[in-house]
Design an enzyme around this catalytic site. Structure first.
Site, mmCIF file in Angstrom:
data_model
loop_
_atom_site.group_PDB
_atom_site.id
_atom_site.type_symbol
_atom_site.label_atom_id
_atom_site.label_comp_id
_atom_site.label_asym_id
_atom_site.label_seq_id
_atom_site.Cartn_x
_atom_site.Cartn_y
_atom_site.Cartn_z
ATOM 1 N N ARG A 98 -14.031 -6.038 -22.587
ATOM 2 C CA ARG A 98 -13.400 -4.905 -21.887
ATOM 3 C C ARG A 98 -12.198 -4.526 -22.744
ATOM 4 O O ARG A 98 -11.278 -5.338 -22.921
ATOM 5 C CB ARG A 98 -12.991 -5.330 -20.483
ATOM 6 C CG ARG A 98 -12.064 -4.356 -19.794
ATOM 7 C CD ARG A 98 -11.933 -4.642 -18.311
ATOM 8 N NE ARG A 98 -13.119 -4.246 -17.596
ATOM 9 C CZ ARG A 98 -13.189 -4.090 -16.269
ATOM 10 N NH1 ARG A 98 -12.126 -4.288 -15.518
ATOM 11 N NH2 ARG A 98 -14.308 -3.724 -15.697
ATOM 12 N N HIS A 143 -18.678 2.680 -19.009
ATOM 13 C CA HIS A 143 -18.745 1.473 -18.170
ATOM 14 C C HIS A 143 -20.223 1.190 -17.876
ATOM 15 O O HIS A 143 -20.690 1.285 -16.739
ATOM 16 C CB HIS A 143 -17.942 1.712 -16.889
ATOM 17 C CG HIS A 143 -17.588 0.455 -16.159
ATOM 18 N ND1 HIS A 143 -17.887 -0.806 -16.614
ATOM 19 C CD2 HIS A 143 -16.928 0.269 -14.963
ATOM 20 C CE1 HIS A 143 -17.458 -1.707 -15.762
ATOM 21 N NE2 HIS A 143 -16.873 -1.087 -14.753
ATOM 22 N N GLN A 146 -21.559 -1.397 -15.174
ATOM 23 C CA GLN A 146 -21.421 -0.849 -13.823
ATOM 24 C C GLN A 146 -22.600 0.071 -13.508
ATOM 25 O O GLN A 146 -23.190 0.018 -12.421
ATOM 26 C CB GLN A 146 -20.106 -0.074 -13.714
ATOM 27 C CG GLN A 146 -19.888 0.594 -12.369
ATOM 28 C CD GLN A 146 -19.647 -0.401 -11.257
ATOM 29 O OE1 GLN A 146 -18.786 -1.265 -11.370
ATOM 30 N NE2 GLN A 146 -20.400 -0.298 -10.168
ATOM 31 N N ASP A 234 -14.775 7.501 -7.918
ATOM 32 C CA ASP A 234 -14.015 6.472 -8.646
ATOM 33 C C ASP A 234 -12.544 6.856 -8.526
ATOM 34 O O ASP A 234 -12.214 7.981 -8.089
ATOM 35 C CB ASP A 234 -14.479 6.437 -10.116
ATOM 36 C CG ASP A 234 -13.807 5.333 -10.938
ATOM 37 O OD1 ASP A 234 -13.186 4.422 -10.355
ATOM 38 O OD2 ASP A 234 -13.908 5.384 -12.185
ATOM 39 N N CYS A 274 -17.296 2.321 -7.605
ATOM 40 C CA CYS A 274 -17.347 1.139 -8.475
ATOM 41 C C CYS A 274 -16.281 0.114 -8.105
ATOM 42 O O CYS A 274 -16.420 -1.056 -8.433
ATOM 43 C CB CYS A 274 -17.217 1.549 -9.931
ATOM 44 S SG CYS A 274 -15.689 2.450 -10.291
ATOM 45 N N ARG A 302 -23.494 -6.410 -9.397
ATOM 46 C CA ARG A 302 -22.977 -6.554 -10.760
ATOM 47 C C ARG A 302 -23.491 -7.853 -11.400
ATOM 48 O O ARG A 302 -23.812 -7.877 -12.586
ATOM 49 C CB ARG A 302 -21.438 -6.544 -10.754
ATOM 50 C CG ARG A 302 -20.793 -5.206 -10.373
ATOM 51 C CD ARG A 302 -21.054 -4.128 -11.402
ATOM 52 N NE ARG A 302 -20.661 -4.529 -12.740
ATOM 53 C CZ ARG A 302 -19.427 -4.442 -13.244
ATOM 54 N NH1 ARG A 302 -18.461 -3.909 -12.512
ATOM 55 N NH2 ARG A 302 -19.172 -4.833 -14.484
#
Ligand code: CP
Ligand code: NVA
Length: 325
Positions: A98, A143, A146, A234, A274, A302
């Site tokens: 990340r 992402h 996700q 989001d 998310c 996830r």
């Protein structure tokens, strides 16, 4: 050649289906795929879901997750992103990261691809850099892990997704970009409602179009939500944009997913997020806590999506038909 997973369209449509099938398979006893091996989980930003689900996915494949804080390795501070990647590739089966800047992932992947083509001193005994996959656990651009969980969730809720309509209300950000590509690849219709200046750019729309879907772009959340099967939102301010929070809060006023939007959606429509969520900003508490909210199923998925992805990245890539589009 080792394949990396920096966004959803690094997979072909067939490969995406393969990953989703692996993700949907029941998690039985640990698959020994990663027995005796480790996976580096590098985080330059905070995480609740991604860290836990990635650690559990590695464990489910019999491996050992090693959590690495960005500040600890100091990417481009203590040593270059390339040297961090090459170092981790001496020990791990994959690097999942990340990052603040998407280019860090590209540089890591390039450094490992380059290492594969070089002669290094010593016997060919596997000691040294191995070319391993780099997986994006969220960047400023994308992402994709996700998005895999989002598709898995939508499949569990609706079955076949071709022809279903996904409305996204909010910032056309990293989450939007991967979600839009993923939805296009399974044949969904896409609508996006964003305030001026926060919608998808023409390049993003062209990419999604090449993947098979024309995004209907609007600045009216009700238009996006009308008859939709799922409404996704989001945060208005993503990690790293905190200094813009006040400006964004003002710009996004009127883009809250609320009961009025949900009432305009199709009967049986679900709401996705998310997470983390900010009640009273991008979503009301009523909708978030209400019966249409599938956000905890999404969060739980996830782990399954990550298990499926790692199985494909580490074992099945090259076996499924077709390369990236
Ligand atoms: N959705 C998501 O990526 O959550 P975290 O930031 O908590 O990992
Ligand atoms: N767009 C958000 C997603 C968090 C999971 C961010 O980047 O902070």
């Amino acid at each position: 050649m080792t394949r990396h997973f920096l966004d959803v369209d690094d997979l072909s449509c067939d490969e995406l289906e393969h990953v989703l099938a692996l993700s949907a398979a029941p998690a039985g006893p640990p698959d020994p795929l990663l027995a005796g091996r480790a996976v580096a989980l590098v985080f330059e930003k905070p995480s609740a879901r991604t860290r836990s689900s990635s650690e559990l996915a590695v464990l489910a494949l019999g491996g050992h997750p090693v959590y690495v804080q960005g500040a600890e390795v100091g990417i481009d501070v203590r040593e270059t992103a390339e040297d961090v990647a090459r170092t981790l590739a001496c020990y791990h089966a994959a690097i999942c990261a990340r990052v603040l800047d998407h280019r860090t992932l590209l540089r890591m992947a390039d450094a490992l691809d380059d290492a594969a083509g070089r002669p290094w001193p010593g016997p060919d005994d596997g000691i040294g850099i191995r070319t391993i996959p780099v997986v994006n656990l969220l960047s400023d651009q994308a992402h994709p892990c996700q998005a895999l969980a989002d598709l898995l969730t939508l499949r569990q809720l609706f079955g076949e997704l071709g022809g279903r309509t996904l409305a996204y209300v909010g910032d056309a950000n990293n989450t939007w970009r991967s979600l839009a590509k993923a939805a296009a690849m399974v044949g969904m219709h896409l609508r996006t409602a964003s305030p001026e200046g926060y919608g998808p750019d023409t390049e993003d729309l062209a990419v999604v179009s090449r993947l098979g879907a024309e995004v209907e772009v609007t600045d009216d959340p009700l238009v996006a939500a009308a008859g939709a099967d799922a409404i996704y939102t989001d945060v208005w301010t993503s990690m790293g944009q905190e200094q813009e929070a006040d400006v964004r809060r003002a710009a996004f006023a009127g883009f809250t997913v609320d009961e009025r939007l949900l009432a305009a959606a199709a009967p049986g429509a679900v709401v996705l997020h998310c997470l983390p969520a900010h009640r009273g900003e991008e979503i009301t508490a009523e909708v978030f806590e209400g019966p249409s909210s599938a956000v905890w199923r999404q969060a739980a998925n996830r782990t399954h999506a990550m298990r499926g992805l790692l199985s494909w990245v580490l074992r099945d890539q090259g076996r499924s038909e077709g390369g990236p589009r």
